[in-house]
Scaffold this motif. Structure first.
Motif, short mmCIF file in Angstrom:
data_model
loop_
_atom_site.label_atom_id
_atom_site.label_comp_id
_atom_site.label_asym_id
_atom_site.label_seq_id
_atom_site.Cartn_x
_atom_site.Cartn_y
_atom_site.Cartn_z
N ILE A 283 0.89 -1.01 0.09
CA ILE A 283 0.28 -0.14 0.18
C ILE A 283 1.30 1.23 0.13
O ILE A 283 0.62 2.25 -0.58
N ASP A 284 2.06 1.34 0.69
CA ASP A 284 2.65 2.14 1.00
C ASP A 284 3.19 2.13 -0.62
O ASP A 284 3.67 3.85 -0.53
N SER A 285 4.23 1.71 -0.80
CA SER A 285 4.64 1.58 -2.26
C SER A 285 3.75 2.91 -3.53
O SER A 285 4.42 3.51 -4.07
N TYR A 286 2.66 2.57 -3.36
CA TYR A 286 1.55 3.12 -3.90
C TYR A 286 1.09 4.25 -3.66
O TYR A 286 0.97 5.47 -4.07
N LEU A 287 1.01 4.38 -2.63
CA LEU A 287 -0.04 5.29 -2.09
C LEU A 287 1.03 6.46 -1.08
O LEU A 287 0.91 7.35 -1.09
N GLU A 288 2.25 6.19 -0.19
CA GLU A 288 3.24 6.68 0.56
C GLU A 288 4.82 6.56 0.28
O GLU A 288 5.03 5.68 0.83
N GLU A 289 5.34 6.81 -0.68
CA GLU A 289 6.25 6.50 -1.50
C GLU A 289 7.41 6.74 -0.33
O GLU A 289 8.12 6.00 0.06
N GLU A 290 7.35 7.89 0.83
CA GLU A 290 8.48 8.64 1.42
C GLU A 290 8.00 7.74 2.27
O GLU A 290 9.28 6.73 2.91
N LYS A 291 6.75 7.54 3.37
CA LYS A 291 7.07 6.35 4.28
C LYS A 291 7.76 4.57 3.42
O LYS A 291 8.02 3.41 4.41
N PHE A 292 7.47 4.21 2.32
CA PHE A 292 8.09 3.23 1.54
C PHE A 292 9.25 3.16 1.57
O PHE A 292 10.07 2.25 2.25
N MET A 293 9.74 3.85 1.24
CA MET A 293 11.44 4.34 1.61
C MET A 293 12.18 4.45 2.81
O MET A 293 13.37 3.80 2.84
N GLU A 294 11.20 5.33 3.37
CA GLU A 294 11.83 5.27 5.01
C GLU A 294 11.61 3.76 6.15
O GLU A 294 12.36 3.53 6.66
N CYS A 295 11.08 2.55 5.13
CA CYS A 295 10.43 2.12 5.86
C CYS A 295 11.58 0.90 5.24
O CYS A 295 12.34 0.31 6.02
N LEU A 296 12.26 0.32 3.56
CA LEU A 296 13.23 0.30 3.25
C LEU A 296 14.32 0.82 4.16
O LEU A 296 15.57 -0.18 4.33
N ARG A 297 14.84 1.43 4.81
CA ARG A 297 15.87 2.52 5.24
C ARG A 297 16.09 2.33 5.93
O ARG A 297 17.50 1.65 6.81
N ASN A 298 14.67 2.17 7.44
CA ASN A 298 14.84 1.77 8.69
C ASN A 298 15.22 -0.05 8.89
O ASN A 298 15.20 0.53 10.51
N TYR A 299 14.48 -0.36 8.08
CA TYR A 299 14.14 -1.82 8.64
C TYR A 299 15.65 -2.80 8.05
O TYR A 299 14.79 -3.06 6.83
N PRO A 300 16.16 -3.04 8.51
CA PRO A 300 17.62 -4.08 8.15
C PRO A 300 17.21 -5.51 7.63
O PRO A 300 15.91 -5.69 7.88
#
Length: 179
Positions: free
Chosen positions: A70-87
């Motif tokens: 959902i975030d990858s489509y609607l909240e790109e920044e939140k999605f990218m933050e998740c990818l950065r913050n969750y190793p």
């Protein structure tokens, strides 16, 4: 665990297969069998896994595929933050157990659901059959008599619980030819 020679091989293979079939964005679901010759594709589709359990994934990994999609489509920044913050690391070990059985007949006795749901790693327990149902030997996920999600920080505990559950279905599930 996310790190290791086998894991690296599986991840690399999964990315190659997704690229080959044109999955560029969104979720993908792959089933891959590791063989003595390397990864072997069972299936791939541009979809989430039908066995996705949001709470279990959050507990085991700190995120889940539904929210990420959902975030990858609607909240790109939140999605990218998740990818950065969750190793890519395991917080807790997770296992989805689809029970298989070679038993056939009318179900006269089932394993104690109360006993099994109290095992330390059991997070969800879905019994897909009931007393009196006719059971065929398991040949697909569709006729598996139970689906169980396990999560625990101790891999040995998870394996112990998985073995207890399998033994219960082997020893306590009773089927007869007549109802």
């Amino acid at each position: 665990d996310f790190q290791g020679e086998i894991q690296d091989s599986l991840c690399s293979y999964a990315k190659e297969v997704a690229d080959a079939v044109g999955i560029k964005y969104g979720a993908s679901h792959l089933e891959i069998k590791m063989t003595e010759h390397g990864p072997f594709l069972i299936e791939i589709a541009a979809r989430l896994s039908g066995a996705t359990h949001v709470e279990v994934s959050n507990e085991a990994l700190g995120y889940n595929a539904v929210d990420l999609t959902i975030d990858s489509y609607l909240e790109e920044e939140k999605f990218m933050e998740c990818l950065r913050n969750y190793p890519r690391k395991v917080i807790k070990y997770e296992n989805l157990l689809d029970i298989g059985t070679d038993k056939k007949g009318y179900i006269q006795k089932l394993p104690s659901e109360e006993h099994l749901t109290h095992l330390p790693s059991v997070k969800s327990f879905k019994l897909k059959v009931k007393l009196g149902d006719y059971l065929e030997p398991t040949i697909t996920l569709a006729n598996s008599p139970a689906k169980i999600h396990l999560v625990h920080e101790n891999k040995a505990q998870l394996e112990k619980d998985r073995n207890i559950i399998k033994a219960a279905f082997q020893n306590e599930l009773i089927c007869t030819a007549e109802p």
